[in-house]
Design a protein around this motif. Structure first.
Motif, PDB file in Angstrom:
ATOM      1  N   MET A 384     -98.332 -60.826  69.114  1.00 20.27           N
ATOM      2  CA  MET A 384     -97.598 -59.740  68.480  1.00 20.27           C
ATOM      3  C   MET A 384     -96.133 -60.117  68.296  1.00 20.27           C
ATOM      4  O   MET A 384     -95.506 -59.778  67.282  1.00 20.27           O
ATOM      5  CB  MET A 384     -97.724 -58.461  69.319  1.00 20.27           C
ATOM      6  CG  MET A 384     -97.094 -57.244  68.666  1.00 20.27           C
ATOM      7  SD  MET A 384     -97.405 -55.731  69.606  1.00 20.27           S
ATOM      8  CE  MET A 384     -96.452 -56.063  71.099  1.00 20.27           C
ATOM      9  N   PHE A 385     -95.580 -60.848  69.271  1.00 23.35           N
ATOM     10  CA  PHE A 385     -94.195 -61.306  69.176  1.00 23.35           C
ATOM     11  C   PHE A 385     -94.085 -62.597  68.366  1.00 23.35           C
ATOM     12  O   PHE A 385     -92.989 -63.086  68.126  1.00 23.35           O
ATOM     13  CB  PHE A 385     -93.635 -61.553  70.581  1.00 23.35           C
ATOM     14  CG  PHE A 385     -93.128 -60.326  71.281  1.00 23.35           C
ATOM     15  CD1 PHE A 385     -91.811 -60.247  71.707  1.00 23.35           C
ATOM     16  CD2 PHE A 385     -93.969 -59.258  71.548  1.00 23.35           C
ATOM     17  CE1 PHE A 385     -91.336 -59.118  72.370  1.00 23.35           C
ATOM     18  CE2 PHE A 385     -93.513 -58.130  72.207  1.00 23.35           C
ATOM     19  CZ  PHE A 385     -92.194 -58.053  72.626  1.00 23.35           C
ATOM     20  N   GLN A 386     -95.232 -63.137  67.919  1.00 22.17           N
ATOM     21  CA  GLN A 386     -95.302 -64.396  67.163  1.00 22.17           C
ATOM     22  C   GLN A 386     -94.576 -65.528  67.893  1.00 22.17           C
ATOM     23  O   GLN A 386     -93.828 -66.311  67.300  1.00 22.17           O
ATOM     24  CB  GLN A 386     -94.742 -64.202  65.753  1.00 22.17           C
ATOM     25  CG  GLN A 386     -95.596 -63.278  64.900  1.00 22.17           C
ATOM     26  CD  GLN A 386     -95.081 -63.098  63.488  1.00 22.17           C
ATOM     27  OE1 GLN A 386     -93.924 -63.391  63.192  1.00 22.17           O
ATOM     28  NE2 GLN A 386     -95.941 -62.601  62.606  1.00 22.17           N
ATOM     29  N   HIS A 408     -90.090 -70.389  65.293  1.00 20.44           N
ATOM     30  CA  HIS A 408     -90.871 -70.170  64.083  1.00 20.44           C
ATOM     31  C   HIS A 408     -91.981 -71.217  63.979  1.00 20.44           C
ATOM     32  O   HIS A 408     -91.960 -72.251  64.646  1.00 20.44           O
ATOM     33  CB  HIS A 408     -89.964 -70.222  62.852  1.00 20.44           C
ATOM     34  CG  HIS A 408     -88.935 -69.140  62.825  1.00 20.44           C
ATOM     35  ND1 HIS A 408     -89.256 -67.804  62.814  1.00 20.44           N
ATOM     36  CD2 HIS A 408     -87.571 -69.194  62.805  1.00 20.44           C
ATOM     37  CE1 HIS A 408     -88.164 -67.074  62.796  1.00 20.44           C
ATOM     38  NE2 HIS A 408     -87.114 -67.904  62.784  1.00 20.44           N
ATOM     39  N   PHE A 409     -92.916 -70.945  63.107  1.00 26.27           N
ATOM     40  CA  PHE A 409     -94.039 -71.855  62.896  1.00 26.27           C
ATOM     41  C   PHE A 409     -93.555 -73.277  62.639  1.00 26.27           C
ATOM     42  O   PHE A 409     -94.093 -74.239  63.200  1.00 26.27           O
ATOM     43  CB  PHE A 409     -94.887 -71.355  61.713  1.00 26.27           C
ATOM     44  CG  PHE A 409     -95.992 -72.287  61.328  1.00 26.27           C
ATOM     45  CD1 PHE A 409     -97.170 -72.340  62.061  1.00 26.27           C
ATOM     46  CD2 PHE A 409     -95.863 -73.130  60.220  1.00 26.27           C
ATOM     47  CE1 PHE A 409     -98.206 -73.209  61.707  1.00 26.27           C
ATOM     48  CE2 PHE A 409     -96.885 -73.998  59.862  1.00 26.27           C
ATOM     49  CZ  PHE A 409     -98.056 -74.036  60.607  1.00 26.27           C
ATOM     50  N   LYS A 436    -109.917 -65.898  60.835  1.00 30.59           N
ATOM     51  CA  LYS A 436    -109.934 -66.361  59.463  1.00 30.59           C
ATOM     52  C   LYS A 436    -108.558 -66.891  59.106  1.00 30.59           C
ATOM     53  O   LYS A 436    -107.590 -66.712  59.853  1.00 30.59           O
ATOM     54  CB  LYS A 436    -110.362 -65.238  58.520  1.00 30.59           C
ATOM     55  CG  LYS A 436    -111.789 -64.745  58.775  1.00 30.59           C
ATOM     56  CD  LYS A 436    -112.216 -63.694  57.782  1.00 30.59           C
ATOM     57  CE  LYS A 436    -113.673 -63.259  58.041  1.00 30.59           C
ATOM     58  NZ  LYS A 436    -114.134 -62.250  57.077  1.00 30.59           N
ATOM     59  N   ASN A 437    -108.482 -67.523  57.951  1.00 33.59           N
ATOM     60  CA  ASN A 437    -107.197 -68.056  57.505  1.00 33.59           C
ATOM     61  C   ASN A 437    -106.146 -66.957  57.469  1.00 33.59           C
ATOM     62  O   ASN A 437    -105.011 -67.153  57.906  1.00 33.59           O
ATOM     63  CB  ASN A 437    -107.364 -68.701  56.120  1.00 33.59           C
ATOM     64  CG  ASN A 437    -106.114 -69.426  55.667  1.00 33.59           C
ATOM     65  OD1 ASN A 437    -105.130 -68.794  55.332  1.00 33.59           O
ATOM     66  ND2 ASN A 437    -106.173 -70.756  55.624  1.00 33.59           N
ATOM     67  N   ALA A 442    -101.222 -64.295  59.780  1.00 33.32           N
ATOM     68  CA  ALA A 442    -100.527 -63.163  60.391  1.00 33.32           C
ATOM     69  C   ALA A 442    -100.040 -63.508  61.788  1.00 33.32           C
ATOM     70  O   ALA A 442     -98.933 -63.120  62.181  1.00 33.32           O
ATOM     71  CB  ALA A 442    -101.457 -61.955  60.432  1.00 33.32           C
ATOM     72  N   ARG A 443    -100.855 -64.259  62.545  1.00 31.52           N
ATOM     73  CA  ARG A 443    -100.459 -64.639  63.901  1.00 31.52           C
ATOM     74  C   ARG A 443     -99.197 -65.498  63.886  1.00 31.52           C
ATOM     75  O   ARG A 443     -98.296 -65.348  64.706  1.00 31.52           O
ATOM     76  CB  ARG A 443    -101.612 -65.409  64.574  1.00 31.52           C
ATOM     77  CG  ARG A 443    -101.341 -65.717  66.063  1.00 31.52           C
ATOM     78  CD  ARG A 443    -100.748 -67.110  66.209  1.00 31.52           C
ATOM     79  NE  ARG A 443    -100.440 -67.418  67.589  1.00 31.52           N
ATOM     80  CZ  ARG A 443     -99.251 -67.328  68.133  1.00 31.52           C
ATOM     81  NH1 ARG A 443     -98.227 -66.870  67.434  1.00 31.52           N
ATOM     82  NH2 ARG A 443     -99.054 -67.670  69.391  1.00 31.52           N
TER      83      ARG A 443
END
Length: 484
Positions: A384-386, A408-409, A436-437, A442-443
């Motif tokens: 949720m907090f990514q 970040h990602f 799923k993709n 979103a995660r």
């Protein structure tokens, strides 16, 4: 062991009125072979009837059960040219920590042989296990029904129920344990009399009755409710939580906070969580005209991981306890003992604890989630907090969980992205869904136009053998963990 306690113990054993399956009296027969057979028989019989300890006493008249004194000195007695205790220890399998004590009773010298009940396996003397039936000591294998009952009742050594403080007064119990916290945390009214307090604590196995009107505090009682763990044995005191905060990203950085806990886990848990949350770095968030601060790590994640470290540690490892270390970019929680569940299956498999009584009571007091629902909520809050995925790893003879601060990602390592993909697939599987993709985007906070970035991560996780297609004939059906 105090002289007075042993005198009280002798008197209470004599008050049994006769020998039992876990108790034998002798005048002066101290023939080594006989003692070895009795050690095996009494240890096995004690476990069979639910006693933790069996006894042999010398210097007692068998007929009258009066103290007549004995010339037996186990510390000078020899067996096959060896000291009796050493010889006996070599003949008993598995080894048990028996103890001889010579007591100056008011009516004469009495020797006590204290024999712990069998735990992991039947106790054998010279490779033969014996059992006590009345005053006889036949071979255990001659009584298969008793052998089977004993096997069913044997259990591993339970650290929680061992004695942390022995032979103390009721006043000392009330001074050493924060008993009011027990009633508050278990949502029970505080009894209006001392006996009611003792009855409740004993029923919870936090204390138990000793001889002479005295009490013993168990390890469970001390580790959870000690007002000050330093008032107990140093081995127990070192199980207190240690906390260190650094101003940088490694242990070479300056220390900003260092705290050595003293309170029992239950007594000090809420204060510990509040203290940690108060000093953890904060994220500043600006929403329209409002400026707010949010915790760097989800509170539920910090709380659950710390509770798990307390519950699942190996209490028998000396000189080590739970450790919490806070750095600028992460928090590391370490507890002694290898995990009983593989690190990559901790999210989905029910937890296995070495300390079941401790775990059960902490859950009843609301200090952690119900069994099997804790770490999935940790992962859910992290997603949720990514945040980067938490790391579960073995470190030597210890278990460590690392929670990472925001990145970040694009700032995550390839290994972190793959681990996050696997954890996300597990979380979806546990809720009856499939990864799923789109859910992985979103995660990670990936915009839909960049969905190919999530596809690359999924491909890496498949190649690593962490996930698989839920239905190979329908690729759009999503993905599940490889073990599903």
């Amino acid at each position: 062991m105090s002289q007075q306690r042993d005198t009280d113990l002798i008197n209470e054993l004599l008050a049994q009125g006769s020998e039992t399956d876990w108790l034998e009296f002798k005048k002066d027969n101290f023939e080594p072979e006989m003692i070895g057979v009795r050690c095996s028989a009494l240890a096995n019989a004690a476990r069979l009837i639910g006693k933790d300890t069996a006894y042999m006493l010398w210097g007692i008249d068998d007929a009258t059960l009066s103290v007549i004194g004995s010339k037996f000195n186990p510390h000078t007695q020899k067996a096959n040219g060896q000291e009796l205790a050493f010889w006996l220890a070599r003949q008993l399998q598995p080894s048990i920590p028996f103890q001889f004590r010579r007591i100056e009773h008011p009516h004469g010298n009495v020797v006590i042989l204290e024999i712990p009940a069998a735990t992991a396996a039947p106790v054998a003397f010279k490779n033969i296990p014996y059992i006590r039936i009345g005053s006889a000591t036949p071979k255990l294998t001659d009584y298969p029904e008793r052998y089977q009952q004993l096997i069913e009742r044997l259990r591993p050594y339970t650290w929680e129920h061992a004695v942390a403080r022995q032979y103390i007064s009721g006043d000392d119990v009330l001074d050493l344990l924060d008993y009011s916290s027990y009633f508050k945390l278990t949502k029970q009214p505080l009894p209006d009399n001392r006996q009611g307090i003792f009855d409740k604590l004993a029923a919870e196995r936090l204390i138990h009755q000793d001889v002479g009107g005295h009490w013993n505090i168990t390890n469970l009682g001390a580790i959870l409710f000690a007002a000050d763990l330093t008032q107990f044995d140093s081995a127990l005191a070192r199980k207190a939580v240690r906390f260190t905060a650094y101003l940088g990203k490694n242990r070479a950085a300056q220390v900003s906070h260092r705290v050595e806990g003293k309170k029992g886990y239950a007594v000090g848990f809420e204060g510990l969580i509040e203290f940690i949350n108060s000093i953890l770095p904060k994220n500043e968030h600006i929403d329209v005209a409002l400026r707010t601060e949010e915790p760097l790590f989800p509170t539920i994640a910090v709380r659950e991981v710390i509770a798990n470290a307390l519950i699942h540690q190996n209490m028998t490892i000396s000189g080590a306890g739970p450790q919490i270390e806070v750095f600028q970019d992460r928090i590391e929680i370490t507890n002694p003992g290898k995990p009983l569940v593989p690190a990559d299956r901790m999210i989905d498999l029910p937890p296995r604890s070495r300390n079941e009584a401790l775990a059960s009571l902490m859950r009843r007091m609301g200090m952690c989630e119900e069994q099997g629902s804790g770490l999935d909520k940790v992962i859910a809050s992290i997603e949720m907090f990514q945040l980067p995925p938490p790391l579960f790893r073995e470190e030597g003879n210890a278990m460590q969980v690392v929670l990472y601060g925001p990145r970040h990602f694009a700032q995550m390592t390839p290994e972190e992205r793959t681990r996050a993909c696997y954890q996300h697939a597990v979380l979806k599987f546990l809720t009856g869904e499939r990864m799923k993709n789109a859910t992985l985007c979103a995660r990670f906070g990936i915009e839909s136009r960049n969905a190919s970035q999530a596809s690359v991560v999924i491909k890496k996780a498949k190649e690593a053998g962490l996930i698989r297609e839920a239905d190979p004939e329908h690729p759009r059906a999503g993905y599940v963990p490889q073990w599903a």
